[in-house]
Design a protein around this motif. Structure first.
Motif, PDB file in Angstrom:
ATOM      1  N   LEU A 171       0.679  -1.501  -0.018  1.00  0.00           N
ATOM      2  CA  LEU A 171      -0.127  -0.280   0.089  1.00  0.00           C
ATOM      3  C   LEU A 171       1.154   0.941   0.173  1.00  0.00           C
ATOM      4  CD1 LEU A 171      -2.708  -0.972   2.484  1.00  0.00           C
ATOM      5  CD2 LEU A 171      -2.820  -1.116   0.122  1.00  0.00           C
ATOM      6  N   ILE A 177       1.339   3.670   2.845  1.00  0.00           N
ATOM      7  CA  ILE A 177       0.839   3.001   4.145  1.00  0.00           C
ATOM      8  C   ILE A 177       2.071   1.933   4.213  1.00  0.00           C
ATOM      9  CG2 ILE A 177      -0.940   1.444   5.089  1.00  0.00           C
ATOM     10  CD1 ILE A 177      -3.001   2.440   4.286  1.00  0.00           C
ATOM     11  N   GLU A 224      -6.565  -0.901   3.618  1.00  0.00           N
ATOM     12  CA  GLU A 224      -6.901   0.230   3.470  1.00  0.00           C
ATOM     13  C   GLU A 224      -8.399   0.307   3.746  1.00  0.00           C
ATOM     14  OE1 GLU A 224      -6.411   2.715  -0.640  1.00  0.00           O
ATOM     15  OE2 GLU A 224      -6.289   0.353  -0.806  1.00  0.00           O
ATOM     16  N   ARG A 269      -7.867   4.444   5.743  1.00  0.00           N
ATOM     17  CA  ARG A 269      -8.171   5.303   4.772  1.00  0.00           C
ATOM     18  C   ARG A 269      -9.424   5.653   4.581  1.00  0.00           C
ATOM     19  NH1 ARG A 269      -6.833   5.394  -0.426  1.00  0.00           N
ATOM     20  NH2 ARG A 269      -7.173   7.552  -0.495  1.00  0.00           N
ATOM     21  N   ILE A 288     -10.946   2.417  -1.234  1.00  0.00           N
ATOM     22  CA  ILE A 288     -10.535   2.222  -1.318  1.00  0.00           C
ATOM     23  C   ILE A 288      -9.979   2.701  -2.845  1.00  0.00           C
ATOM     24  CG2 ILE A 288      -9.655  -0.081  -2.261  1.00  0.00           C
ATOM     25  CD1 ILE A 288     -10.485  -0.599   0.682  1.00  0.00           C
TER      26      ILE A 288
END
Length: 614
Positions: free
Chosen positions: A522, A527, A583, A587, A590
């Motif tokens: 990621l 990330i 993710e 976050r 996506i």
């Protein structure tokens, strides 16, 4: 004359004895035995048990998952049923004649004088269709209660379900507070937190006349008690993350477990194949349960807690940490990739340190790491040396929460297996095994058995540099917090510096050039993921795929393990699935270019690799 006088005394004695028997019996009935008084009271007193509202269940963001809905049970007292027209009655209920007859037979078997449920979970509409006709059928009555309903189509294995108490359970002392027809938690959180969710029953006493018509409260309610509603559960599960993970696991067999390593709270808990929790509630629940039970895919099987598998190469991390703590290797210890010891599935240069070995997942390297731990320089072909060293190795490995129940707040948890010297004595014979017998443990194969929850907890431990909280689903009960046992920190006896030593290798698995877990990277969204792939040999078919990770690598907020049966190499299928869940959690969304992964994942593992080039 004397003879007549004697007969008179005999007759008097008989009358006196009879009078004495009657007087004694009357004294016993009126003074000593209370059953007749109770029988008389029942003709004038009616005891009404008030079932409290069952506690609600919320997710970590306050979204309600499980609530209560009014339903109705048709009760029957067999002794009061008079000249029942069974055919007409079954037509009224819209049930098969045989089903009605069987229900009545079960009611008589339970008790002829106590009410028991004949038909449960009638909706308001179904009740309205039969209520006006019940006057023609003495012995039948309607009892209102609250049943479970769901605002989610996910997390069925975690939530569990509520069912009617069985006659066998009623015979047990711990269920003495329940009455026939009442419901209780059968599995999952509904069962584990039954005492908190059920609340406390209330009792009301009402005066009734000989026809059963209520005449008011007994002694102005002096002996009445109020019911107390059950406590609500506030879960650590994120319903949005859970739904997304279940979507990704559609069409697969396996599990996904995600934890918050800093608290031990379970964020997602997927057992695939899944089912809708609504299937095990409402009318017809029994038939739907049998359909799930007989399904060859075993959707009722709680895989994260009950399925034990060899962990594959993810276990190499534990072996390295145990060896570092024992001082038999250093982070810079090199070992040759010697195929004569054990086959290596990856072609690479000999690892010069542990970071490279983890990145390449070199089997011969970790074979030699575990041999150094178990034998400590002793002979590799001596039983005594292997037996002593394996016992010491096992004690350290079990400190990671393996080979025993973690104590999660849910029943049915399996211990798994970390084999002991006694295990090999039993299966191979005393003095009939050496390190060559057990070397497969070094690469996470052989007799090892670890659950998905246990491996997720291992990743949380590595993320925390050597400690963990017992994984748990409930972060709050009522207005309070979780149970005290889920707030105790457990250490595994490995110094923090050794966890720092393996971290660069775990990061390079995902983000390094040629790492086995590149499909979980990621880096494009900032990330850093630390992880380890695993491919589990399966003698019954295709290999199983697994991937264990945490992120962000330097400040972990999620630890995750994905296990997919018969999916082949862990880097191809389990790794990208784990990346999507990570993710989504970190976050909240996506990246657009990664939405294509969601479509590729349900197919064969090689589809993902082929399509990713485009």
């Amino acid at each position: 004359m004397q003879y007549l006088e004697g007969r008179k005394y005999v007759v008097q004695a008989i009358f006196l004895a009879v009078a004495l028997v009657f007087a004694t019996r009357l004294f016993y009935i009126q003074v000593l035995d209370g059953s007749y008084k109770l029988a008389a009271d029942r003709n004038t007193l009616q005891r009404i048990v008030q079932t409290p509202y069952r506690g609600l269940i919320y997710d970590r963001k306050g979204q309600i998952l499980v609530q209560n809905t009014p339903v109705y049970d048709l009760m029957v007292v067999p002794r009061e049923v008079k000249q029942l027209d069974t055919l007409r009655f079954s037509q009224l209920l819209q049930l098969p004649l045989e089903e009605v007859r069987e229900g009545l037979q079960q009611a008589r078997k339970f008790s002829r004088v106590k009410a028991s449920p004949l038909v449960q979970n009638l909706s308001t509409q179904e009740l309205a269709a039969i209520q006006d006709n019940l006057i023609d059928f003495p012995g039948f009555s309607v009892k209102a209660r609250m049943a479970r309903s769901y605002n989610t189509h996910t997390m069925a294995h975690a939530l569990g379900y509520v069912g009617s108490i069985t006659p066998k359970l009623l015979e047990r002392p711990q269920y003495s507070k329940y009455q026939p027809g009442e419901f209780l938690g059968i599995t999952g959180l509904e069962s584990y937190y039954e005492d908190q969710l059920m609340g406390r029953r209330g009792v009301q006493y009402r005066m009734v006349n000989v026809r059963g018509i209520e005449k008011g409260a007994f002694r102005d309610g002096e002996y009445d008690t109020l019911s107390v509603a059950g406590q609500d559960l506030h879960l650590s599960l994120d319903s949005e993350l859970q739904a997304y993970a279940e979507k990704l696991m559609a069409g697969k067999r396996g599990s996904v477990v995600a934890l918050d390593p800093k608290t031990g709270e379970i964020l997602a808990f997927v057992s695939a194949p899944m089912f809708d929790p609504e299937m095990l509630s409402g009318k017809g629940m029994g038939n739907r349960y049998m359909e799930l039970l007989n399904n060859p895919e075993q959707p009722l099987f709680n895989r994260p807690l009950m399925a034990t598998y060899p962990p594959g190469s993810t276990f190499k991390l534990i072996n390295e940490l145990v060896a570092l703590q024992a001082g038999v290797v250093t982070p810079n210890t090199p070992f040759a990739c010697n195929f004569k010891l054990v086959r290596c599935t990856h072609r690479h240069e000999p690892p010069s340190n542990v970071g490279i070995a983890i990145k390449q997942s070199c089997n011969p390297y970790f074979y030699q790491v575990m041999r150094a731990t178990v034998l400590r320089g002793r002979s590799s072909n001596r039983f005594e040396d292997a037996r002593l060293g394996l016992g010491e190795w096992r004690r350290q490995v079990m400190k990671f929460g393996l080979g025993e129940k973690l104590g999660v707040d849910m029943g049915q948890e399996k211990k798994g297996l970390i084999p002991s010297p006694e295990f090999y004595d039993k299966h191979n014979g005393y003095h009939r095994w050496t390190y060559r017998t057990v070397y497969s443990l070094s690469i996470g194969q052989g007799e090892l058995g670890i659950t998905g929850l246990q491996m997720a907890n291992v990743m949380a431990t590595i993320a925390n540099r050597g400690w963990y909280y017992t994984p748990h689903f409930v972060r709050g009960i009522g207005s309070g917090g979780p149970l005290p046992e889920y707030q105790v920190k457990h250490t595994v006896g490995v110094e923090a510096q050794h966890f720092d030593a393996i971290l660069p290798g775990m990061v390079s698995v995902v983000d390094g050039n040629g790492g086995t877990g590149n499909n979980a990277s990621l880096a494009d969204v900032g990330i850093s993921v630390a992880g380890k792939t695993g491919t589990v040999q399966n003698p019954h078919g295709d290999d199983h795929a697994t991937f264990a990770a945490f992120a962000p690598a330097q400040d972990p907020q999620i630890a995750i393990v994905v296990f997919i049966e018969n999916a082949g190499f862990g880097g191809n299928s389990a790794a990208p699935l784990a990346a999507l869940v990570i993710e989504k959690h970190l976050r909240g969304k996506i990246a657009p270019w990664r939405h294509r992964w969601e479509e590729w994942l349900p197919g064969p593992a090689d589809r993902f690799i082929k399509r990713r080039r485009y």
